[in-house]
Design a protein around this motif. Structure first.
Motif, PDB file in Angstrom:
ATOM      1  N   ASP A 180      -7.542   5.108  -2.654  1.00 53.15           N
ATOM      2  CA  ASP A 180      -6.356   5.595  -1.952  1.00 53.15           C
ATOM      3  C   ASP A 180      -5.927   6.901  -2.613  1.00 53.15           C
ATOM      4  N   GLU A 181      -6.176   7.994  -1.936  1.00 54.14           N
ATOM      5  CA  GLU A 181      -5.832   9.341  -2.426  1.00 54.14           C
ATOM      6  C   GLU A 181      -6.463   9.666  -3.780  1.00 54.14           C
ATOM      7  N   PRO A 182      -7.786   9.661  -3.867  1.00 53.92           N
ATOM      8  CA  PRO A 182      -8.434   9.860  -5.174  1.00 53.92           C
ATOM      9  C   PRO A 182      -8.267  11.263  -5.766  1.00 53.92           C
TER      10      PRO A 182
ATOM     11  N   ALA B  54       3.964  -5.415  11.312  1.00 56.22           N
ATOM     12  CA  ALA B  54       5.302  -4.814  11.344  1.00 56.22           C
ATOM     13  C   ALA B  54       6.052  -5.252  10.095  1.00 56.22           C
ATOM     14  N   PHE B  55       6.928  -4.367   9.620  1.00 57.72           N
ATOM     15  CA  PHE B  55       7.865  -4.743   8.561  1.00 57.72           C
ATOM     16  C   PHE B  55       9.238  -4.735   9.216  1.00 57.72           C
ATOM     17  N   GLY B  56       9.795  -5.884   9.479  1.00 58.69           N
ATOM     18  CA  GLY B  56      11.055  -5.947  10.239  1.00 58.69           C
ATOM     19  C   GLY B  56      10.833  -5.294  11.587  1.00 58.69           C
ATOM     20  N   PRO B  57      11.710  -4.387  11.962  1.00 61.26           N
ATOM     21  CA  PRO B  57      11.562  -3.762  13.283  1.00 61.26           C
ATOM     22  C   PRO B  57      10.509  -2.642  13.303  1.00 61.26           C
ATOM     23  N   LYS B  58      10.001  -2.291  12.135  1.00 64.65           N
ATOM     24  CA  LYS B  58       9.092  -1.144  12.065  1.00 64.65           C
ATOM     25  C   LYS B  58       7.639  -1.568  12.298  1.00 64.65           C
ATOM     26  N   HIS B  59       7.096  -1.145  13.437  1.00 67.45           N
ATOM     27  CA  HIS B  59       5.700  -1.457  13.742  1.00 67.45           C
ATOM     28  C   HIS B  59       4.800  -0.420  13.093  1.00 67.45           C
ATOM     29  N   VAL B  60       4.063  -0.846  12.098  1.00 69.34           N
ATOM     30  CA  VAL B  60       3.221   0.100  11.363  1.00 69.34           C
ATOM     31  C   VAL B  60       1.823   0.138  11.969  1.00 69.34           C
ATOM     32  N   LEU B  61       1.198  -1.024  12.080  1.00 71.57           N
ATOM     33  CA  LEU B  61      -0.117  -1.089  12.722  1.00 71.57           C
ATOM     34  C   LEU B  61       0.071  -1.794  14.062  1.00 71.57           C
TER      35      LEU B  61
ATOM     36  N   GLY C 199      -4.666  10.801   8.326  1.00 75.90           N
ATOM     37  CA  GLY C 199      -3.484  10.537   9.137  1.00 75.90           C
ATOM     38  C   GLY C 199      -2.250  10.941   8.364  1.00 75.90           C
ATOM     39  N   GLY C 200      -1.170  11.161   9.095  1.00 76.98           N
ATOM     40  CA  GLY C 200       0.062  11.630   8.481  1.00 76.98           C
ATOM     41  C   GLY C 200       0.635  10.650   7.480  1.00 76.98           C
ATOM     42  N   SER C 201       1.544  11.161   6.673  1.00 78.20           N
ATOM     43  CA  SER C 201       2.210  10.335   5.684  1.00 78.20           C
ATOM     44  C   SER C 201       3.032   9.263   6.398  1.00 78.20           C
ATOM     45  N   GLY C 202       2.907   8.026   5.949  1.00 79.71           N
ATOM     46  CA  GLY C 202       3.678   6.932   6.541  1.00 79.71           C
ATOM     47  C   GLY C 202       3.074   6.326   7.793  1.00 79.71           C
ATOM     48  N   THR C 203       1.837   6.689   8.116  1.00 86.62           N
ATOM     49  CA  THR C 203       1.220   6.138   9.335  1.00 86.62           C
ATOM     50  C   THR C 203       0.557   4.777   9.097  1.00 86.62           C
ATOM     51  N   GLY C 204       0.542   4.315   7.854  1.00 83.93           N
ATOM     52  CA  GLY C 204       0.024   2.967   7.615  1.00 83.93           C
ATOM     53  C   GLY C 204      -1.353   2.922   6.984  1.00 83.93           C
ATOM     54  N   LYS C 205      -1.786   4.011   6.411  1.00 84.87           N
ATOM     55  CA  LYS C 205      -3.126   4.041   5.812  1.00 84.87           C
ATOM     56  C   LYS C 205      -3.229   3.073   4.625  1.00 84.87           C
ATOM     57  N   SER C 206      -2.237   3.143   3.739  1.00 91.43           N
ATOM     58  CA  SER C 206      -2.274   2.244   2.570  1.00 91.43           C
ATOM     59  C   SER C 206      -2.098   0.791   3.012  1.00 91.43           C
ATOM     60  N   VAL C 207      -1.260   0.575   4.008  1.00 95.43           N
ATOM     61  CA  VAL C 207      -1.065  -0.786   4.537  1.00 95.43           C
ATOM     62  C   VAL C 207      -2.386  -1.320   5.088  1.00 95.43           C
ATOM     63  N   LEU C 208      -3.120  -0.470   5.766  1.00 99.72           N
ATOM     64  CA  LEU C 208      -4.419  -0.853   6.330  1.00 99.72           C
ATOM     65  C   LEU C 208      -5.377  -1.294   5.232  1.00 99.72           C
TER      66      LEU C 208
ATOM     67  N   THR D 227      -7.484  10.013   2.345  1.00102.13           N
ATOM     68  CA  THR D 227      -7.184  11.315   1.749  1.00102.13           C
ATOM     69  C   THR D 227      -6.514  12.233   2.752  1.00102.13           C
ATOM     70  N   HIS D 228      -5.742  13.178   2.224  1.00101.93           N
ATOM     71  CA  HIS D 228      -5.161  14.244   3.044  1.00101.93           C
ATOM     72  C   HIS D 228      -5.950  15.520   2.858  1.00101.93           C
ATOM     73  N   ASP D 229      -6.897  15.468   1.929  1.00 99.04           N
ATOM     74  CA  ASP D 229      -7.565  16.681   1.493  1.00 99.04           C
ATOM     75  C   ASP D 229      -8.817  16.910   2.356  1.00 99.04           C
TER      76      ASP D 229
ATOM     77  N   PHE E  45      -5.586   2.300  -6.526  1.00104.16           N
ATOM     78  CA  PHE E  45      -4.328   2.303  -5.790  1.00104.16           C
ATOM     79  C   PHE E  45      -3.722   3.701  -5.806  1.00104.16           C
ATOM     80  N   GLN E  46      -2.952   4.000  -4.748  1.00106.05           N
ATOM     81  CA  GLN E  46      -2.357   5.334  -4.616  1.00106.05           C
ATOM     82  C   GLN E  46      -1.503   5.676  -5.835  1.00106.05           C
ATOM     83  N   GLY E  47      -0.753   4.706  -6.328  1.00105.31           N
ATOM     84  CA  GLY E  47       0.112   4.971  -7.476  1.00105.31           C
ATOM     85  C   GLY E  47      -0.556   4.751  -8.820  1.00105.31           C
TER      86      GLY E  47
HETATM   87  N1  ATP Z   1       5.667  -3.792   1.547  1.00107.73           N
HETATM   88  C1  ATP Z   1       6.293  -3.090   2.490  1.00107.73           C
HETATM   89  N2  ATP Z   1       7.494  -3.477   2.973  1.00107.73           N
HETATM   90  C2  ATP Z   1       8.126  -2.770   3.929  1.00107.73           C
HETATM   91  N3  ATP Z   1       7.637  -1.646   4.482  1.00107.73           N
HETATM   92  C3  ATP Z   1       6.452  -1.213   4.043  1.00107.73           C
HETATM   93  C4  ATP Z   1       5.709  -1.897   3.020  1.00107.73           C
HETATM   94  N4  ATP Z   1       4.571  -1.225   2.779  1.00107.73           N
HETATM   95  C5  ATP Z   1       4.594  -0.177   3.614  1.00107.73           C
HETATM   96  N5  ATP Z   1       5.715  -0.160   4.375  1.00107.73           N
HETATM   97  C6  ATP Z   1       6.038   0.821   5.411  1.00107.73           C
HETATM   98  O1  ATP Z   1       4.899   0.993   6.230  1.00107.73           O
HETATM   99  C7  ATP Z   1       4.763   2.348   6.609  1.00107.73           C
HETATM  100  C8  ATP Z   1       3.367   2.823   6.260  1.00107.73           C
HETATM  101  O2  ATP Z   1       3.231   2.874   4.840  1.00107.73           O
HETATM  102  P1  ATP Z   1       1.892   3.312   4.122  1.00107.73           P
HETATM  103  O3  ATP Z   1       2.133   3.215   2.670  1.00107.73           O
HETATM  104  O4  ATP Z   1       0.751   2.557   4.680  1.00107.73           O
HETATM  105  O5  ATP Z   1       1.775   4.839   4.576  1.00107.73           O
HETATM  106  P2  ATP Z   1       0.586   5.864   4.305  1.00107.73           P
HETATM  107  O6  ATP Z   1      -0.065   6.176   5.606  1.00107.73           O
HETATM  108  O7  ATP Z   1      -0.281   5.325   3.224  1.00107.73           O
HETATM  109  O8  ATP Z   1       1.390   7.150   3.821  1.00107.73           O
HETATM  110  P3  ATP Z   1       1.082   8.205   2.623  1.00107.73           P
HETATM  111  O9  ATP Z   1       0.086   9.173   3.187  1.00107.73           O
HETATM  112  O10 ATP Z   1       2.403   8.853   2.401  1.00107.73           O
HETATM  113  O11 ATP Z   1       0.588   7.438   1.459  1.00107.73           O
HETATM  114  C9  ATP Z   1       5.878   3.105   5.930  1.00107.73           C
HETATM  115  O12 ATP Z   1       6.891   3.301   6.867  1.00107.73           O
HETATM  116  C10 ATP Z   1       6.341   2.181   4.837  1.00107.73           C
HETATM  117  O13 ATP Z   1       7.706   2.332   4.586  1.00107.73           O
END
Ligand code: ATP
Ligand code: MG
Length: 248
Positions: free
Chosen positions: A161-163, A10-17, A34-43, A194-196, A81-83
């Motif tokens: 990440d998103e090649p 979780a990041f603060g109150p936001k539970h990502v995984l 998975g959808g944008s913001g679902t935590g793929k890059s975090v994973l 990937t989204h593709d 990396f995605q970016g």
């Molecule tokens: N370092 C961080 N600090 C705070 N929140 C973060 C951090 N990294 C990611 N998040 C949050 O975690 C959630 C998931 O982010 P992530 O980058 O994993 O999404 P994603 O599935 O890769 O999306 P996309 O397909 O758009 O790349 C988002 O809500 C993001 O704001």
């Protein structure tokens, strides 16, 4: 080879995984959708140990990724990396050859440069790109430099990440073939986000869909179309209507 068990972040109150379980066998290609913001890059960053989960375990060859020698651990990985995350102040070839010059190996400049040029060729970039700076390239070219850098040291494990995001359909095809080749010919283990859906079908042995902080569905790519999971169905067909909300 890579095993995630009940991973929470979780990041603060936001539970990502919230309880991710995932296994990736050696020499196989796993694609995460998975959808944008679902935590793929975090994973992905969690497996690399760049983000520390709040609970759960992540192991590589049975060993906790957060423990042990970090340099030796990371030396086994290539990462796109995605970016992009290219070094702005280094020329393209110096970016690609960074590991070869500053990692476990320290190849002489001319050798490293030659390998860099060969890797650039594999991602469809001409040798004259080698001496340019990242800022002088288009977004898609930068992405391909990032890919060349990820594969340059011929790592055992490669994360992408998103090649293909931002690439034209032909170049996406070249990159998909390259990723597939790295797995089948070099025996690498790959994890690609990937989204593709064309990429998914071209690259994956197995697919896992992340939704609601968990792996919603996973299985062989051949089973993807046949599943009646409404989340997977909505995602792979790109439907606006379905259980996945479009405002997240
Ligand atoms: N370092 C961080 N600090 C705070 N929140 C973060 C951090 N990294 C990611 N998040 C949050 O975690 C959630 C998931 O982010 P992530 O980058 O994993 O999404 P994603 O599935 O890769 O999306 P996309 O397909 O758009 O790349 C988002 O809500 C993001 O704001
Ligand atoms: Mg992402």
């Amino acid at each position: 080879m890579i095993e995630l068990t009940n991973v929470h972040k979780a990041f603060g109150p936001k539970h990502v995984l919230s309880g991710v379980d995932l296994n990736i066998a050696k020499g196989t290609s796993m694609v995460i959708i998975g959808g944008s913001g679902t935590g793929k890059s975090v994973l992905l960053k969690s497996v690399l140990g760049l983000i520390r989960p709040d609970s759960g375990t992540i192991t590589l060859d049975g060993k906790d990724v957060a423990k042990g020698d970090r340099d030796a651990f990371l030396a086994r990985f290539g990462m796109l990396f995605q970016g992009g995350a290219l070094f702005d102040s280094l020329r393209v070839w110096e970016n690609v050859a960074f590991r070869l010059r500053h990692g476990k190996q320290t190849l002489p400049k001319h050798e490293a440069r030659e390998i860099a040029i060969e890797k650039l060729r594999r991602v469809g970039l001409k040798p004259d790109v080698a001496d340019q700076f990242p800022a002088e390239l288009s977004g898609g070219m930068q992405k391909r430099v990032g890919l060349a850098r990820a594969i340059a040291a011929e790592p055992e494990i490669i994360f992408f990440d998103e090649p293909t995001t931002g690439l034209d359909p032909i170049m996406s095809g070249v990159i998909n073939d390259l990723i597939r080749e790295i797995v089948t010919e070099m025996g690498a283990t790959a994890m690609t986000i990937t989204h593709d859906m064309t990429s998914v079908r071209a690259i994956a042995d197995n697919v896992a869909m992340l939704h609601g902080g968990k792996v919603r569905w996973s299985g062989p790519v051949a089973d993807l179309d046949a599943t009646d999971d409404p989340y997977v169905q909505q995602f792979i067909h790109g439907r606006a209507e379905g259980p996945i909300e479009s405002v997240r």
